[in-house]
Motif scaffolding. Structure first.
Motif, PDB file in Angstrom:
ATOM      1  N   PRO A 110       9.218  59.909  38.507  1.00  0.00           N
ATOM      2  CA  PRO A 110       9.180  60.587  37.060  1.00  0.00           C
ATOM      3  C   PRO A 110       7.846  60.675  36.407  1.00  0.00           C
ATOM      4  CG  PRO A 110      10.316  58.655  37.139  1.00  0.00           C
ATOM      5  CD  PRO A 110       9.872  58.790  38.786  1.00  0.00           C
ATOM      6  N   VAL A 111       7.690  61.445  35.733  1.00  0.00           N
ATOM      7  CA  VAL A 111       6.283  61.545  34.820  1.00  0.00           C
ATOM      8  C   VAL A 111       6.573  60.340  33.831  1.00  0.00           C
ATOM      9  CG1 VAL A 111       4.791  62.922  33.544  1.00  0.00           C
ATOM     10  CG2 VAL A 111       6.083  63.860  35.325  1.00  0.00           C
ATOM     11  N   ASP A 120       3.936  68.676  40.020  1.00  0.00           N
ATOM     12  CA  ASP A 120       4.525  68.057  41.148  1.00  0.00           C
ATOM     13  C   ASP A 120       5.952  68.128  40.565  1.00  0.00           C
ATOM     14  OD1 ASP A 120       2.599  68.014  42.718  1.00  0.00           O
ATOM     15  OD2 ASP A 120       2.225  65.939  42.579  1.00  0.00           O
ATOM     16  N   ASN A 121       6.118  67.777  39.350  1.00  0.00           N
ATOM     17  CA  ASN A 121       7.299  67.654  38.642  1.00  0.00           C
ATOM     18  C   ASN A 121       8.226  68.905  38.323  1.00  0.00           C
ATOM     19  OD1 ASN A 121       8.518  64.592  38.545  1.00  0.00           O
ATOM     20  ND2 ASN A 121       6.280  64.729  38.826  1.00  0.00           N
ATOM     21  N   ASN A 122       7.287  70.112  38.604  1.00  0.00           N
ATOM     22  CA  ASN A 122       7.916  71.259  37.887  1.00  0.00           C
ATOM     23  C   ASN A 122       7.849  71.439  36.398  1.00  0.00           C
ATOM     24  OD1 ASN A 122       8.185  72.445  40.502  1.00  0.00           O
ATOM     25  ND2 ASN A 122      10.149  71.170  40.537  1.00  0.00           N
ATOM     26  N   GLU A 150      10.477  75.856  31.656  1.00  0.00           N
ATOM     27  CA  GLU A 150      11.460  75.581  30.648  1.00  0.00           C
ATOM     28  C   GLU A 150      11.697  74.156  30.944  1.00  0.00           C
ATOM     29  OE1 GLU A 150      15.183  78.106  30.979  1.00  0.00           O
ATOM     30  OE2 GLU A 150      13.714  79.502  30.922  1.00  0.00           O
ATOM     31  N   LYS A 151      11.678  73.681  32.249  1.00  0.00           N
ATOM     32  CA  LYS A 151      12.113  72.164  32.448  1.00  0.00           C
ATOM     33  C   LYS A 151      11.197  71.243  31.306  1.00  0.00           C
ATOM     34  CE  LYS A 151      12.427  68.657  35.803  1.00  0.00           C
ATOM     35  NZ  LYS A 151      11.928  68.617  37.369  1.00  0.00           N
ATOM     36  N   GLY A 152       9.970  71.797  31.542  1.00  0.00           N
ATOM     37  CA  GLY A 152       8.760  71.244  30.837  1.00  0.00           C
ATOM     38  C   GLY A 152       9.010  71.117  29.163  1.00  0.00           C
TER      39      GLY A 152
END
Ligand SMILES: [Zn+2]
Length: 136
Positions: free
Chosen positions: A2-3, A53-55, A74-76
């Motif tokens: 996870p970031v 890397d985490n999209n 969108e996830k970001g």
């Protein structure tokens, strides 16, 4: 992996991206404007890689000259918006010099509190519990 957004530079990077897509150098300018300190490329680019890397972000090539523009997926956007309440308090606190905000829970720390140096950045927490939850 996870970031983790553990310091002001990273917060400002994702906050700037939330406001609109940016070149790497524009992100560095934003951080410099808000903190008064020019970040190094090594503070910015590995973090951008991690977000990719985490999209959480995607890259666009602009103008055919290999200039990269970063923007949130969108996830970001969801990721950033979840953190925004705490962010805005922390950013506000850096403007109001004598007020700090707990980097974990976002509550205001007027005096005392706990200081920890993480990734070369001094962070403040309201209590030991928050500091530990943040680090682990
Ligand atoms: Zn706290």
């Amino acid at each position: 992996m996870p970031v983790k957004v553990r310091n002001m530079v990273k917060m400002l990077v994702i906050f700037s991206l939330w406001q609109g897509k940016k070149h790497g150098y524009e992100l560095m300018n934003e951080v410099e404007k808000k903190t008064g300190k020019r970040p190094s490329a090594s503070q910015i680019y590995p973090f951008l890689e991690k977000l990719m890397d985490n999209n959480l972000i995607e890259v666009e090539e602009e103008g055919g000259r290999g200039k990269k523009v970063y923007r949130l997926t969108e996830k970001g956007i969801e990721f950033v918006e979840k953190k925004l309440d705490i962010f805005s308090d922390i950013i506000a606190a850096t403007i109001e010099k004598d007020l700090s905000v707990c980097a974990h829970c976002g509550c205001k720390v007027y005096e005392g509190g706990i200081k920890k140096v993480i990734d070369e950045e001094e962070l403040k927490f309201c209590c030991e519990h928050c500091a530990e939850s943040y680090i682990s």
